[in-house]
Design an enzyme around this catalytic site. Structure first.
Site, PDB file in Angstrom:
ATOM      1  NE  ARG A  65     -12.274 -12.602  -6.626  1.00 39.47           N
ATOM      2  CZ  ARG A  65     -13.090 -13.114  -5.709  1.00 39.47           C
ATOM      3  NH1 ARG A  65     -14.368 -12.825  -5.737  1.00 39.47           N
ATOM      4  NH2 ARG A  65     -12.633 -13.927  -4.795  1.00 39.47           N
ATOM      5  CB  CYS A  69      21.114  -2.442   1.966  1.00 37.18           C
ATOM      6  SG  CYS A  69      20.125  -2.248   3.454  1.00 37.18           S
ATOM      7  CG  HIS A 123      13.524   2.713   5.862  1.00 34.89           C
ATOM      8  ND1 HIS A 123      13.452   1.855   4.795  1.00 34.89           N
ATOM      9  CD2 HIS A 123      13.256   3.945   5.376  1.00 34.89           C
ATOM     10  CE1 HIS A 123      13.153   2.541   3.694  1.00 34.89           C
ATOM     11  NE2 HIS A 123      13.021   3.808   4.009  1.00 34.89           N
ATOM     12  CD  GLN A 140      11.806   8.278   4.621  1.00 34.78           C
ATOM     13  OE1 GLN A 140      12.316   9.356   4.339  1.00 34.78           O
ATOM     14  NE2 GLN A 140      11.186   7.528   3.734  1.00 34.78           N
ATOM     15  CG  PHE A 171     -12.985  12.189 -10.785  1.00 31.23           C
ATOM     16  CD1 PHE A 171     -13.789  13.207 -11.299  1.00 31.23           C
ATOM     17  CD2 PHE A 171     -13.345  11.624  -9.561  1.00 31.23           C
ATOM     18  CE1 PHE A 171     -14.919  13.648 -10.617  1.00 31.23           C
ATOM     19  CE2 PHE A 171     -14.470  12.054  -8.875  1.00 31.23           C
ATOM     20  CZ  PHE A 171     -15.259  13.064  -9.403  1.00 31.23           C
ATOM     21  CB  CYS A 211      22.776  -4.796   6.475  1.00 32.46           C
ATOM     22  SG  CYS A 211      21.431  -5.460   5.463  1.00 32.46           S
ATOM     23  N   GLY A 230       6.615   4.126  -2.277  1.00 33.17           N
ATOM     24  CA  GLY A 230       7.619   5.171  -2.190  1.00 33.17           C
ATOM     25  C   GLY A 230       8.922   4.767  -1.537  1.00 33.17           C
ATOM     26  CB  ALA A 231      10.087   1.775   0.290  1.00 32.50           C
TER      27      ALA A 231
END
Ligand SMILES: [Zn+2]
Ligand SMILES: [Zn+2]
Ligand SMILES: [Zn+2]
Length: 360
Positions: free
Chosen positions: A23, A39, A165, A167, A315, A42, A158-159
């Site tokens: 599920r 960050c 943001h 890219q 696989f 910001c 992958g962030a």
């Protein structure tokens, strides 16, 4: 019953295996703890950033200062670098090319707490303008063949920074995935004299609607027939056009609207999963006899949205087959029925839309 399905563009076979049916909540990956702000992306942290390349900002505010709504920065750790000549060389049997390109970050909002889906439609439309303008600008550099615009949301997708943001990477060659799509679309067109994406839109809106997730005046969102992963979606403009840069004004607003609804549905249906999206468009068409001469007829730009709910394994790696445990029809039904709910107002403020903003 499992079945093999062929993607009409790529010719790629996918194994739809619903008996492996976990599920939706069973295929979700463990949650990564969101890092608190402020960050480097910001509001008020501009001094920590490299010089901005472009921005949408309040008139009268200076570059690299607060007052922006969307902002483009060079990536501090670029995959490819903008400086230098494009040099090709052969080393024995191997072909090489210098790592020339561009790698930019599009900061979608000054507010650390908001995701793209939380922004007002007009603000998302500004993000789309910036995508278009950067792509057009980089197209003027004849070292580049392609610009891939993409978004990684969530650690598993992958962030590396949680602040909203996207890219872009400009490359001196057309990426293999794109080339395969171009070739697939060209073959279909040679054979049928029709665009495969236009045919897909007709099929998924007129012959059946079992894979249709959303539709507005400009766009359809479909669960593709041979989806590679659970809840994959394609956002396709109804108007045939190979080039994202040529997006019309009504299309830009319709894309902002449908993208917001799609992302909100994804969030409610699947508990805010990590995802990637990417824009597939024609490569820069520089005068070159006969090469991709048919592209404006046979290719059709689109956005692919790939939730990261399953992990490819041996696989997939060894065979190139994808195994998708959720049928695209079930995925479409789940998404169709999921409400596009906005975030409750206490979780981050949404600033009012200022129509006087300009792209700089
Ligand atoms: Zn931030
Ligand atoms: Zn088309
Ligand atoms: Zn594509």
């Amino acid at each position: 019953m499992s079945e093999l399905r062929r993607d009409p563009v790529m010719g790629r076979w996918v194994i739809i295996a619903p008996e492996r049916a976990q599920r939706p909540d069973a295929i979700l990956t463990a949650r990564h703890e969101r890092q608190a702000g402020p960050c480097v992306f910001c509001d008020g942290q501009e001094a920590r950033d490299p010089n901005e390349i472009a921005s949408v900002r309040i008139p009268g505010t200076a570059a690299n200062m607060p007052g922006w709504r969307v902002r483009v920065l060079p990536n501090k750790f670029p995959v490819l670098r903008i400086e230098g000549k494009l040099v090709r060389e052969g080393v024995g049997i191997f072909d090489m090319m210098s790592g020339v390109g561009a790698h930019e970050v599009i900061v979608e909002t000054p507010d650390h707490e908001l995701e793209l889906a939380d922004l007002p439609e007009a603000h998302i439309a500004d993000v789309i303008s910036i995508y278009r303008d950067r792509m057009a600008d980089l197209g003027g550099d004849d070292r580049f063949k392609y610009v891939l615009i993409f978004k990684n949301q969530g650690y598993e997708a992958g962030a590396t920074l949680d602040h909203a943001h996207s890219q872009l990477i400009a490359t001196p060659v057309t990426p293999k995935r794109v080339k395969e799509e171009l070739v697939g679309a060209q073959r279909y067109h040679e054979f049928k004299r029709r665009c495969v994406f236009c045919d897909i839109i007709r099929q998924e809106t007129r012959l059946t609607t079992e894979r249709l997730v959303l539709e507005n005046d400009g766009f359809v969102v479909i669960s593709p027939f041979a989806a590679r992963v659970p809840y994959e979606m394609w956002v396709v403009p109804k108007q045939h056009n190979c080039d994202f840069v040529a997006i019309s004004e009504p299309e830009r607003l319709n894309l902002a609207r449908i993208l917001k609804q799609t992302l909100l549905k994804l969030r409610t249906a699947l508990n805010d999963p990590p995802f990637n999206y990417l824009i597939h468009t024609a490569p820069f068409r520089r005068p070159r006899a006969g090469y991709w001469a048919s592209i404006q007829h046979d290719y059709h730009w689109h956005l692919e949205l790939i939730p990261r709910l399953t992990r490819p394994a041996g696989f997939e790696e060894g065979s190139g087959f994808f195994i998708n445990p959720v049928t695209p029809e079930d995925a479409a039904t789940t998404l169709l029925n999921a409400p596009a709910l906005p975030k409750p107002p206490d979780q981050g403020s949404i600033s009012a839309t200022d129509s006087t903003m300009r792209v700089g």
